[in-house]
Design a protein around this motif. Structure first.
Motif, PDB file in Angstrom:
ATOM      1  N   PRO A  76       0.836  -1.209   0.000  1.00 47.01           N
ATOM      2  CA  PRO A  76       0.000   0.000   0.000  1.00 47.01           C
ATOM      3  C   PRO A  76       0.869   1.257   0.000  1.00 47.01           C
ATOM      4  CG  PRO A  76      -0.698  -1.550   1.703  1.00 47.01           C
ATOM      5  CD  PRO A  76       0.619  -2.039   1.198  1.00 47.01           C
ATOM      6  N   PRO A  77       0.458   2.302  -0.675  1.00 45.85           N
ATOM      7  CA  PRO A  77       1.254   3.541  -0.715  1.00 45.85           C
ATOM      8  C   PRO A  77       1.568   4.089   0.670  1.00 45.85           C
ATOM      9  CG  PRO A  77      -0.506   3.624  -2.339  1.00 45.85           C
ATOM     10  CD  PRO A  77      -0.756   2.397  -1.513  1.00 45.85           C
ATOM     11  N   GLU A  78       0.622   3.929   1.611  1.00 43.77           N
ATOM     12  CA  GLU A  78       0.866   4.465   2.952  1.00 43.77           C
ATOM     13  C   GLU A  78       1.898   3.656   3.732  1.00 43.77           C
ATOM     14  OE1 GLU A  78      -3.101   2.143   3.208  1.00 43.77           O
ATOM     15  OE2 GLU A  78      -1.982   3.343   1.746  1.00 43.77           O
ATOM     16  N   HIS A  79       2.331   2.546   3.179  1.00 43.65           N
ATOM     17  CA  HIS A  79       3.361   1.737   3.829  1.00 43.65           C
ATOM     18  C   HIS A  79       4.750   1.991   3.244  1.00 43.65           C
ATOM     19  CE1 HIS A  79       0.723  -1.501   5.952  1.00 43.65           C
ATOM     20  NE2 HIS A  79       0.266  -0.280   6.128  1.00 43.65           N
ATOM     21  N   PHE A  80       4.867   3.000   2.392  1.00 42.06           N
ATOM     22  CA  PHE A  80       6.175   3.444   1.909  1.00 42.06           C
ATOM     23  C   PHE A  80       6.755   4.421   2.924  1.00 42.06           C
ATOM     24  CE2 PHE A  80       4.806   1.524  -1.892  1.00 42.06           C
ATOM     25  CZ  PHE A  80       5.856   1.482  -2.817  1.00 42.06           C
ATOM     26  N   LEU A 101      13.687  -5.160  10.742  1.00 45.49           N
ATOM     27  CA  LEU A 101      12.505  -5.328  11.579  1.00 45.49           C
ATOM     28  C   LEU A 101      11.506  -6.262  10.902  1.00 45.49           C
ATOM     29  CD1 LEU A 101      12.045  -1.577  12.556  1.00 45.49           C
ATOM     30  CD2 LEU A 101      12.800  -3.397  14.093  1.00 45.49           C
ATOM     31  N   ASP A 102      10.658  -6.899  11.696  1.00 48.39           N
ATOM     32  CA  ASP A 102       9.643  -7.798  11.134  1.00 48.39           C
ATOM     33  C   ASP A 102       8.737  -7.041  10.168  1.00 48.39           C
ATOM     34  OD1 ASP A 102      10.722  -9.726  12.754  1.00 48.39           O
ATOM     35  OD2 ASP A 102       9.094  -9.718  14.225  1.00 48.39           O
ATOM     36  N   ASP A 103       8.391  -7.694   9.067  1.00 45.74           N
ATOM     37  CA  ASP A 103       7.483  -7.127   8.058  1.00 45.74           C
ATOM     38  C   ASP A 103       8.016  -5.836   7.452  1.00 45.74           C
ATOM     39  OD1 ASP A 103       5.566  -9.192   8.438  1.00 45.74           O
ATOM     40  OD2 ASP A 103       4.813  -8.156  10.210  1.00 45.74           O
ATOM     41  N   HIS A 104       9.320  -5.705   7.390  1.00 44.90           N
ATOM     42  CA  HIS A 104       9.965  -4.564   6.766  1.00 44.90           C
ATOM     43  C   HIS A 104      10.939  -5.045   5.684  1.00 44.90           C
ATOM     44  CE1 HIS A 104       8.395  -2.251  10.109  1.00 44.90           C
ATOM     45  NE2 HIS A 104       9.034  -1.153   9.752  1.00 44.90           N
ATOM     46  N   ALA A 105      11.184  -4.189   4.727  1.00 44.40           N
ATOM     47  CA  ALA A 105      12.241  -4.404   3.739  1.00 44.40           C
ATOM     48  C   ALA A 105      12.785  -3.035   3.364  1.00 44.40           C
ATOM     49  CB  ALA A 105      11.718  -5.134   2.509  1.00 44.40           C
ATOM     50  N   THR A 106      14.027  -3.003   2.898  1.00 45.80           N
ATOM     51  CA  THR A 106      14.631  -1.742   2.485  1.00 45.80           C
ATOM     52  C   THR A 106      14.980  -1.792   1.003  1.00 45.80           C
ATOM     53  OG1 THR A 106      15.526  -1.292   4.686  1.00 45.80           O
ATOM     54  CG2 THR A 106      16.560  -0.155   2.845  1.00 45.80           C
ATOM     55  N   TRP A 107      14.541  -0.772   0.294  1.00 46.69           N
ATOM     56  CA  TRP A 107      14.852  -0.602  -1.124  1.00 46.69           C
ATOM     57  C   TRP A 107      16.015   0.387  -1.179  1.00 46.69           C
ATOM     58  CZ3 TRP A 107      10.624   1.102  -5.204  1.00 46.69           C
ATOM     59  CH2 TRP A 107      11.138   0.908  -6.505  1.00 46.69           C
ATOM     60  N   TYR A 108      17.203  -0.131  -1.517  1.00 48.81           N
ATOM     61  CA  TYR A 108      18.409   0.684  -1.482  1.00 48.81           C
ATOM     62  C   TYR A 108      18.626   1.430  -2.802  1.00 48.81           C
ATOM     63  CZ  TYR A 108      19.805  -1.561   2.894  1.00 48.81           C
ATOM     64  OH  TYR A 108      19.861  -1.993   4.195  1.00 48.81           O
ATOM     65  N   GLU A 109      18.619   2.741  -2.705  1.00 52.66           N
ATOM     66  CA  GLU A 109      18.988   3.623  -3.804  1.00 52.66           C
ATOM     67  C   GLU A 109      18.291   3.316  -5.136  1.00 52.66           C
ATOM     68  OE1 GLU A 109      20.603   6.080  -2.919  1.00 52.66           O
ATOM     69  OE2 GLU A 109      22.006   5.585  -1.342  1.00 52.66           O
ATOM     70  N   PRO A 110      16.976   3.419  -5.223  1.00 54.02           N
ATOM     71  CA  PRO A 110      16.320   3.210  -6.519  1.00 54.02           C
ATOM     72  C   PRO A 110      16.602   4.333  -7.509  1.00 54.02           C
ATOM     73  CG  PRO A 110      14.717   3.901  -4.871  1.00 54.02           C
ATOM     74  CD  PRO A 110      16.001   3.613  -4.131  1.00 54.02           C
ATOM     75  N   TYR A 111      17.007   5.494  -7.028  1.00 57.69           N
ATOM     76  CA  TYR A 111      17.329   6.652  -7.878  1.00 57.69           C
ATOM     77  C   TYR A 111      16.124   7.132  -8.686  1.00 57.69           C
ATOM     78  CZ  TYR A 111      22.371   6.763  -7.016  1.00 57.69           C
ATOM     79  OH  TYR A 111      23.616   6.896  -6.433  1.00 57.69           O
ATOM     80  N   GLU A 165       0.672  -6.609   1.553  1.00 57.66           N
ATOM     81  CA  GLU A 165      -0.046  -5.395   1.954  1.00 57.66           C
ATOM     82  C   GLU A 165       0.153  -5.025   3.418  1.00 57.66           C
ATOM     83  OE1 GLU A 165      -4.372  -7.508   2.856  1.00 57.66           O
ATOM     84  OE2 GLU A 165      -4.118  -6.218   1.105  1.00 57.66           O
ATOM     85  N   ASN A 166       0.705  -5.936   4.217  1.00 56.89           N
ATOM     86  CA  ASN A 166       0.916  -5.621   5.629  1.00 56.89           C
ATOM     87  C   ASN A 166       2.343  -5.171   5.926  1.00 56.89           C
ATOM     88  OD1 ASN A 166      -1.746  -6.309   6.454  1.00 56.89           O
ATOM     89  ND2 ASN A 166      -1.199  -8.478   6.368  1.00 56.89           N
ATOM     90  N   GLY A 167       3.217  -5.244   4.915  1.00 58.21           N
ATOM     91  CA  GLY A 167       4.609  -4.888   5.135  1.00 58.21           C
ATOM     92  C   GLY A 167       4.890  -3.415   4.912  1.00 58.21           C
ATOM     93  N   TYR A 168       6.053  -2.982   5.388  1.00 55.50           N
ATOM     94  CA  TYR A 168       6.507  -1.603   5.215  1.00 55.50           C
ATOM     95  C   TYR A 168       7.787  -1.598   4.388  1.00 55.50           C
ATOM     96  CZ  TYR A 168       3.146  -0.143   8.743  1.00 55.50           C
ATOM     97  OH  TYR A 168       1.981   0.110   9.432  1.00 55.50           O
TER      98      TYR A 168
END
Length: 355
Positions: A76-80, A101-111, A165-168
């Protein structure tokens, strides 16, 4: 006139608003005896109210974008969670902690901010932006802002299909911060972290990184041939990039928080708690404590840190050892508004107590 899909979203919004008004009446006591009849405690009603408020924000953003995210699915957009600022501010460290953290992921440098921001703010002048034929023209802004929204959402879904949809999704985008105002306009429901570090320490870190023999050597020969000019140019780049990140932060009406690298360094746990509280994301303290300990400077193997490495010394105020007084004053002069806003009471290089 809205199309069928938009009318459907509007109908849902109306239902949500009606429900919301009813819940507000319960919480404020405007519906006598209703809380007792329903048997729900006030704190539960407050949480339901907050949930409906988030849903309304999301629906409004869909309508503002002229489309529905139902066709996209995924995160979901609000989870960005955008991390804006500049390079060498501790964004990798912050991104690593949050991504673990649980239910998290990191998008590194999409530019992605660099792609759109450079074309809009840096390459195109005012006259170019007024031309309808220009792909990022102001007369057609609504169309390409919708495209930017879809571009980001589908790009994230393709790379993080497991998040759901539950992740950040933490988007570490300091090097794309020139486009930060466009990104928050395209995703107004998203959350924003403005990460700042003393510009003198940032420029000192960049200078050390690109000197001969260091990990970034060869990217800019000025670091060795004309370090004063290198410092001047990088201070101006800091000003431009952070300026756009700051602009986006000020304009953003969603959940946001500003944090300083120095505060993270001195009290990482307390600062993370502040970040998650400000962004209204529930998180257990034990989880925060775990990632802080895992990624603490003291727990990084010695072979992975030190001079000429990306993890150099994590020492606020280290610029005093790395920059000449003239170089430090140069950075201060260029970035004075930032220093005044985020480091009130800062001392100029070479200043004495009487200054």
């Amino acid at each position: 006139m809205p199309n069928l899909q938009q009318r459907a979203v509007l109908d849902v919004a109306k239902d949500v608003r009606a429900y919301l008004r009813f819940e507000v009446g319960i919480i404020r006591g405007e519906v006598p005896g209703s809380a007792e009849v329903l048997g729900r405690p006030p704190d539960l009603l407050q949480e339901q109210l907050a949930s409906k408020d988030r849903e309304i924000s999301r629906l409004r953003a869909r309508l503002a974008a002229g489309d529905s995210d139902d066709t996209i699915g995924g995160i979901p957009p609000e989870h960005f969670i955008w991390v804006f600022g500049v390079a060498r501010t501790g964004s990798s460290w912050l991104g690593a902690m949050m991504g673990d953290l649980d239910d998290h992921a990191t998008w590194y440098e999409p530019y992605v901010g660099d792609v759109f921001g450079y074309a809009y703010y840096m390459r195109a002048g005012e006259q170019q932006r007024r031309r309808r034929d220009y792909i990022l023209s102001d007369p057609c802004r609504g169309a390409w802002i919708r495209s930017l929204r879809t571009f980001v959402l589908e790009g994230a879904e393709a790379r993080f299909p497991e998040l759901g949809e539950n992740g950040y999704l933490v988007v570490k985008e300091p090097n794309g911060s020139v486009g930060a105002p466009l990104l928050v306009e395209a995703l107004p429901e998203s959350r924003v972290i403005l990460l700042v570090r003393d510009p003198r320490d940032v420029v000192a870190s960049l200078l050390a990184a690109q000197k001969e023999g260091s990990w970034g050597a060869g990217e800019d020969a000025l670091a060795d041939t004309d370090p004063d000019e290198f410092v001047r140019q990088r201070a101006r780049m800091y000003n431009a990039s952070f300026g756009k990140a700051w602009e986006a932060y000020e304009a953003h009406r969603g959940r946001k928080v500003a944090t300083r690298y120095e505060d993270l360094r001195y009290d990482a746990l307390g600062e993370l708690e502040k970040i998650y509280s400000s962004l209204v994301i529930p998180i257990e303290e034990e989880q925060l404590r775990r990632v802080v300990e895992k990624h603490a400077w003291e727990n990084i193997p010695e072979r992975q840190k030190g001079p000429n490495k990306p993890r150099r010394k994590a020492k606020p105020g280290g610029w005093r050892e790395d920059l000449t007084p003239e170089q430090a004053r140069m950075v201060e002069e260029i970035t004075t508004p930032i220093m005044n806003e985020f480091y009130p009471g800062w001392e100029r290089a070479g200043a004495t107590p009487s200054d």
